[in-house]
Motif scaffolding. Structure first.
Motif, PDB file in Angstrom:
ATOM      1  N   UNK A 192       0.897  -1.353   0.029  1.00  0.00           N
ATOM      2  CA  UNK A 192       0.114   0.040   0.074  1.00  0.00           C
ATOM      3  C   UNK A 192       1.101   1.186   0.073  1.00  0.00           C
ATOM      4  N   UNK A 193       1.830   1.100   0.854  1.00  0.00           N
ATOM      5  CA  UNK A 193       2.864   2.547   0.949  1.00  0.00           C
ATOM      6  C   UNK A 193       3.506   2.466  -0.375  1.00  0.00           C
ATOM      7  N   UNK A 194       3.899   1.579  -1.058  1.00  0.00           N
ATOM      8  CA  UNK A 194       4.821   1.332  -2.168  1.00  0.00           C
ATOM      9  C   UNK A 194       3.944   2.189  -3.425  1.00  0.00           C
ATOM     10  N   UNK A 195       2.964   1.705  -3.502  1.00  0.00           N
ATOM     11  CA  UNK A 195       2.080   2.203  -4.781  1.00  0.00           C
ATOM     12  C   UNK A 195       0.923   3.267  -4.510  1.00  0.00           C
ATOM     13  N   UNK A 196       1.115   3.623  -3.144  1.00  0.00           N
ATOM     14  CA  UNK A 196       0.019   4.733  -2.689  1.00  0.00           C
ATOM     15  C   UNK A 196      -1.354   4.247  -2.661  1.00  0.00           C
ATOM     16  N   UNK A 197      -1.477   2.982  -2.339  1.00  0.00           N
ATOM     17  CA  UNK A 197      -2.803   2.638  -2.542  1.00  0.00           C
ATOM     18  C   UNK A 197      -3.691   2.916  -1.363  1.00  0.00           C
ATOM     19  N   UNK A 198      -4.934   3.102  -1.377  1.00  0.00           N
ATOM     20  CA  UNK A 198      -5.862   3.233  -0.302  1.00  0.00           C
ATOM     21  C   UNK A 198      -5.992   4.660   0.337  1.00  0.00           C
ATOM     22  N   UNK A 199      -7.474   5.219   0.440  1.00  0.00           N
ATOM     23  CA  UNK A 199      -7.374   6.386   1.465  1.00  0.00           C
ATOM     24  C   UNK A 199      -7.663   5.868   2.896  1.00  0.00           C
ATOM     25  N   UNK A 200      -6.946   6.772   3.429  1.00  0.00           N
ATOM     26  CA  UNK A 200      -7.179   6.348   5.375  1.00  0.00           C
ATOM     27  C   UNK A 200      -8.465   6.896   5.400  1.00  0.00           C
ATOM     28  N   UNK A 201      -9.207   6.340   6.410  1.00  0.00           N
ATOM     29  CA  UNK A 201     -10.468   6.877   7.163  1.00  0.00           C
ATOM     30  C   UNK A 201     -10.144   6.840   8.396  1.00  0.00           C
ATOM     31  N   UNK A 202     -10.988   7.754   9.221  1.00  0.00           N
ATOM     32  CA  UNK A 202     -10.640   8.282  10.557  1.00  0.00           C
ATOM     33  C   UNK A 202     -12.294   7.926  11.239  1.00  0.00           C
ATOM     34  N   UNK A 203     -12.179   7.629  12.531  1.00  0.00           N
ATOM     35  CA  UNK A 203     -13.349   7.551  13.290  1.00  0.00           C
ATOM     36  C   UNK A 203     -12.960   8.364  14.585  1.00  0.00           C
ATOM     37  N   UNK A 204     -14.138   8.883  14.926  1.00  0.00           N
ATOM     38  CA  UNK A 204     -13.905   9.540  16.482  1.00  0.00           C
ATOM     39  C   UNK A 204     -13.887   8.674  17.494  1.00  0.00           C
ATOM     40  N   UNK A 205     -13.548   9.064  18.648  1.00  0.00           N
ATOM     41  CA  UNK A 205     -13.597   8.006  19.803  1.00  0.00           C
ATOM     42  C   UNK A 205     -14.887   7.499  20.174  1.00  0.00           C
TER      43      UNK A 205
END
Length: 424
Positions: A192-205
């Motif tokens: 994922x880091x090598x090919x810059x795959x995938x958007x990150x997601x965030x969730x509140x606590x």
């Protein structure tokens, strides 16, 4: 008689004869032509093969797995893992691997894991920018954790034939399963880091806690089953029954995902699969009886001991054999037929039966990803509508990781025996 058994077995396999008929017909032919034993002895062995309390756990675990696969537990597991690790680069791929691990611990079935998790995770991974081939290969391969993480039907079968503790086998699979999750996860993050795959997601606590609370009913399943076994509250067979009742209660009254029509389909599917497995087991028991009666495993052990003195060479050659067998024989038959042959050799080479069982299961489970019995390949093909050759190419990098895990389990047996020895 040995040559007759080998030629008849391989000949009927090449003719695409069902494996249960292959085993039973080979045994009947050997008894008819080489032994002064009436064929009624085979009928007696068929009955005795199924007259075992431990076998009751198989239909129960199958039913529990199908309930989970048709219900909402997989959906909540995916959301939970995404909430925990989705904020990192490669986090969604990690979520898929962890979901496969937890769902495998609930269902005990590799194909069920691929169906339940793959139908959700593969489209999600592709939408997030991951390569389609990587996404399909990842989930299809991670689904094989269903064989290694308890409860596991192959572990039950090995315990039955190999006369080992089911509890020890269940515990022995946990550390190798976690090691494989770590290896798969490290590879997924690297890609994922090598090919810059995938958007990150965030969730509140608050949102993360809410998702965890909703999924906690499913996450509690392996804790209840394994905790009940090791605390002595119930046996592995009773634990299988408890898992069915628990799954029904959670999916019916908490997640409200089961309808009468779904339940009818689940019961039908479970009955068909359980009948097929138990019929294979029943047909294999006369073959095991024949091998034991004629002391063929002992003769094989003496022959190998006379020609191979190094334990590591022996393990290497057995791995090659099991990998070849996994390509042409399903995992249930492989365990039932090969376990009695190799057991007498374990004492000679000083190999722990539990570590051997895990090595054997890790070995033959690779057959889920290889032709022509690669069941996970066919399941993934049905989910993705992609050609079988495309699915097979997708899992190739992960097959290399599985071979690495196999070498670790084979030559570092403490990975398998450490946890059972502590709990024992």
């Amino acid at each position: 008689m040995v040559w007759f058994i080998v030629c008849a077995f391989l000949g009927m396999l090449l003719l695409s004869t069902p494996i249960s008929i292959v085993v039973l017909a080979t045994t009947a032919g050997a008894v008819t032509f080489f032994l002064d034993v009436p064929l009624t002895a085979l009928v007696q062995q068929l009955f005795r093969g199924l007259d075992n309390f431990l076998l009751l756990s198989i239909p129960f675990f199958i039913l529990a797995g199908n309930i989970m696969a048709e219900g909402r537990i997989a959906h909540y597991l995916v959301k939970t893992m995404d909430a925990c690790v989705g904020r990192f680069r490669g986090g969604l791929a990690l979520a898929g691997i962890l979901t496969c691990m937890f769902f495998a611990a609930i269902s005990g079935s590799s194909p069920a894991t691929v169906i339940a998790v793959g139908s959700i995770m593969i489209p999600a991974l592709i939408r997030s920018g991951y390569s389609e081939r990587f996404s399909i290969g990842l989930i299809t391969s991670a689904g094989t954790l269903g064989i290694l993480i308890p409860p596991s039907i192959p572990m039950v079968l090995y315990s039955l034939v190999g006369n080992t503790s089911v509890s020890d086998m269940f515990m022995a699979g946990i550390v190798p399963g976690v090691v494989r999750v770590v290896i798969f996860g490290a590879f997924a993050v690297y890609m994922a880091r090598r090919f810059n795959w995938g958007a990150t997601s965030s969730h509140s606590l608050v949102e993360t806690l809410r998702i965890l609370g909703r999924a906690s009913w499913g996450l509690a399943m392996p804790i209840i089953v394994l905790g009940g076994i090791y605390s002595g509250i119930f046996t592995p067979t009773e634990a299988a029954g408890v898992s069915v009742v628990y799954a029904l209660l959670v999916e019916t009254f908490i997640y409200r995902s089961l309808t009468w029509e779904k339940l009818r389909v689940i019961l039908t599917k479970s009955a068909v699969l359980s009948s097929a497995l138990l019929f294979i087991i029943a047909c294999a028991m006369p073959f095991i009886w024949l091998l034991t009666r004629e002391q063929l495993p002992v003769q094989a052990a003496e022959f190998i001991a006379a020609h191979i003195s190094n334990k590591y060479v022996f393990l290497f050659l057995v791995n090659l054999l099991l990998l070849a067998v996994g390509c042409v024989m399903d995992i249930v038959t492989s365990i039932l037929v090969l376990t009695p042959i190799f057991l007498p050799m374990l004492d000679h080479f000083g190999i722990d039966p539990v570590a051997w069982g895990i090595m054997m299961i890790v070995n033959v489970e690779i057959g889920f990803l290889t032709f022509p019995f690669g069941l996970n390949l066919f399941v993934a093909m049905g989910i993705t509508r992609r050609p079988l050759t495309y699915i097979a190419r997708s899992v190739m990098p992960f097959l290399l990781l599985l071979f690495l895990c196999l070498l670790m389990v084979t030559y570092i047996p403490i990975i398998s025996t450490w946890l059972p020895s502590i709990l024992r």
